[in-house]
Scaffold this active site. Structure first.
Site, PDB file in Angstrom:
ATOM      1  N   SER A 122       3.078  -2.451  10.381  1.00 14.07           N
ATOM      2  CA  SER A 122       4.527  -2.552  10.613  1.00 14.07           C
ATOM      3  C   SER A 122       5.112  -3.914  10.219  1.00 14.07           C
ATOM      4  O   SER A 122       5.971  -4.448  10.916  1.00 14.07           O
ATOM      5  CB  SER A 122       4.858  -2.211  12.068  1.00 14.07           C
ATOM      6  N   GLY A 150       2.166   1.987  10.921  1.00 17.71           N
ATOM      7  CA  GLY A 150       3.127   3.092  10.828  1.00 17.71           C
ATOM      8  C   GLY A 150       3.813   3.413  12.140  1.00 17.71           C
ATOM      9  O   GLY A 150       4.470   4.436  12.270  1.00 17.71           O
ATOM     10  N   ASN A 165       0.861  -1.175   0.000  1.00 15.47           N
ATOM     11  CA  ASN A 165       0.000   0.000   0.000  1.00 15.47           C
ATOM     12  C   ASN A 165       0.905   1.235   0.000  1.00 15.47           C
ATOM     13  O   ASN A 165       1.513   1.547   1.013  1.00 15.47           O
ATOM     14  CB  ASN A 165      -0.897  -0.039   1.253  1.00 15.47           C
ATOM     15  N   LYS A 169       0.065   4.268  -0.284  1.00 11.91           N
ATOM     16  CA  LYS A 169      -0.596   5.439   0.327  1.00 11.91           C
ATOM     17  C   LYS A 169      -0.378   6.682  -0.536  1.00 11.91           C
ATOM     18  O   LYS A 169      -0.405   6.600  -1.754  1.00 11.91           O
ATOM     19  CB  LYS A 169      -0.100   5.628   1.757  1.00 11.91           C
ATOM     20  N   GLU A 196      -6.925   4.581   7.764  1.00 11.90           N
ATOM     21  CA  GLU A 196      -6.779   6.023   7.496  1.00 11.90           C
ATOM     22  C   GLU A 196      -8.059   6.585   6.881  1.00 11.90           C
ATOM     23  O   GLU A 196      -8.426   7.730   7.125  1.00 11.90           O
ATOM     24  CB  GLU A 196      -5.542   6.265   6.610  1.00 11.90           C
ATOM     25  N   GLU A 225      -5.746  -5.137  10.367  1.00 10.72           N
ATOM     26  CA  GLU A 225      -4.712  -4.133  10.609  1.00 10.72           C
ATOM     27  C   GLU A 225      -5.015  -3.413  11.915  1.00 10.72           C
ATOM     28  O   GLU A 225      -5.799  -2.445  11.931  1.00 10.72           O
ATOM     29  CB  GLU A 225      -4.688  -3.117   9.469  1.00 10.72           C
ATOM     30  N   HIS A 246      -9.622   1.159   4.766  1.00 13.68           N
ATOM     31  CA  HIS A 246      -8.328   1.292   5.451  1.00 13.68           C
ATOM     32  C   HIS A 246      -8.514   2.190   6.676  1.00 13.68           C
ATOM     33  O   HIS A 246      -9.326   3.113   6.661  1.00 13.68           O
ATOM     34  CB  HIS A 246      -7.288   1.894   4.498  1.00 13.68           C
TER      35      HIS A 246
HETATM   36  P1  PGA Z   1       2.657   0.106   7.767  1.00 13.73           P
HETATM   37  O1  PGA Z   1       1.210   0.367   7.091  1.00 13.73           O
HETATM   38  O2  PGA Z   1       3.191  -1.167   7.169  1.00 13.73           O
HETATM   39  O3  PGA Z   1       3.473   1.319   7.418  1.00 13.73           O
HETATM   40  O4  PGA Z   1       2.427  -0.019   9.236  1.00 13.73           O
HETATM   41  C1  PGA Z   1       0.339  -0.697   6.836  1.00 13.73           C
HETATM   42  C2  PGA Z   1      -0.935  -0.172   6.235  1.00 13.73           C
HETATM   43  O5  PGA Z   1      -1.379   0.913   6.596  1.00 13.73           O
HETATM   44  O6  PGA Z   1      -1.540  -0.841   5.362  1.00 13.73           O
END
Ligand code: PGA
Length: 253
Positions: A215, A175, A10, A12, A99, A169, A97
């Site tokens: 992560s 993140g 992803n 983003k 976000e 997730e 997601h």
């Molecule tokens: P990350 O993000 O691997 O940077 O933690 C995962 C995601 O948001 O899909």
């Protein structure tokens, strides 16, 4: 009970078109030899989708949108239609997601509408679910997961549900560098599979892929993938660098 693992990147709101094409070309080179036992996907920002599809031509890597509207066209400023995503060459789409849920206020009903739109136009939806730190500390993790999975799949027939991918997730792991432990992830995945079995039936639940996200890095992918209910990964930060994503794609168990 064959579930083909899916490693998904992803991107983003990162990378210029040029950077996206460069990364996609390196990934295409490394996967050209074939990836028979696993699927790989990347989800670039919309502006890079067509260029990334072109750069990946002839490789087994698929491209996804990061969201989608349910309508084919119309007055939906700021949205992207499933037909447009397909025309650009995507085969999958990330939905719900964290976000989208937490920064942009998308709720279960809206996400369900998007998911139905994706299915109607033959895009494989990756439905993201996951609890916040507060919810985990209050012991509400399973309630949240049950609600998000059930509402996300509302009015989705079994035949369509078989096409859906779920991504667990935990919001506190995205993140932050804090991965869920293998046990925490496996426990959540097993619970989600149970919810799917209750909504449909066990044989169907056993076919649905559940990815872990939050992560994921080269040094934790192998042990995560060794868990019985973890069928792949949705990777953010570590998907932006060729070396780390390449290692994650080539996880070993
Ligand atoms: P990350 O993000 O691997 O940077 O933690 C995962 C995601 O948001 O899909």
């Amino acid at each position: 009970m064959e579930r083909k693992p899916l490693i998904a990147g992803n991107w983003k709101m990162h990378l210029s078109i040029e950077e996206a094409v460069q990364l996609a070309s390196s990934l295409a080179d490394c996967c050209r030899g074939g990836l028979d036992d696993r699927e790989v996907m990347v989800a670039p920002p919309y502006t890079s989708v067509a260029a990334v599809v072109k750069a990946l031509k002839g490789s087994p890597i698929q491209v996804a949108g990061q969201n989608v509207c349910w309508e084919k066209e119309g007055a939906f400023t700021g949205e992207i239609s499933p037909v447009m995503l397909k025309e650009a060459g995507t085969t999958m789409v990330i939905l719900g997601h964290s976000e989208r849920r937490h920064i942009f206020g998308e709720g279960d009903e809206l996400i369900n509408r998007r998911l139905q739109g994706a299915l109607a136009f033959d895009l494989t939806p990756i439905l993201c679910v996951g609890e916040t730190l507060d919810e985990r500390e209050q012991g509400a993790t399973f309630d949240v997961l049950e609600r998000q999975v059930t509402k996300g799949l509302q009015n989705v027939a079994a035949i369509d549900a078989a096409e859906v991918v779920i991504a667990y997730e935990p919001v506190w792991a995205i993140g932050t560098g804090k991965t869920a432990s293998n046990d925490q992830a496996q426990e959540a995945h097993k619970f989600i599979r149970g919810v799917l079995a209750a909504l449909y039936e066990k044989t169907l639940a056993d076919k649905i892929r559940i990815l872990y996200g939050g992560s994921v890095k080269p040094d934790n992918i192998d042990s995560l993938m060794a868990e019985p209910d973890i069928d792949g990964a949705l990777v953010g930060g570590a998907a932006l660098k060729f070396e780390s994503f390449d290692r994650i794609i080539h996880y070993k168990i």
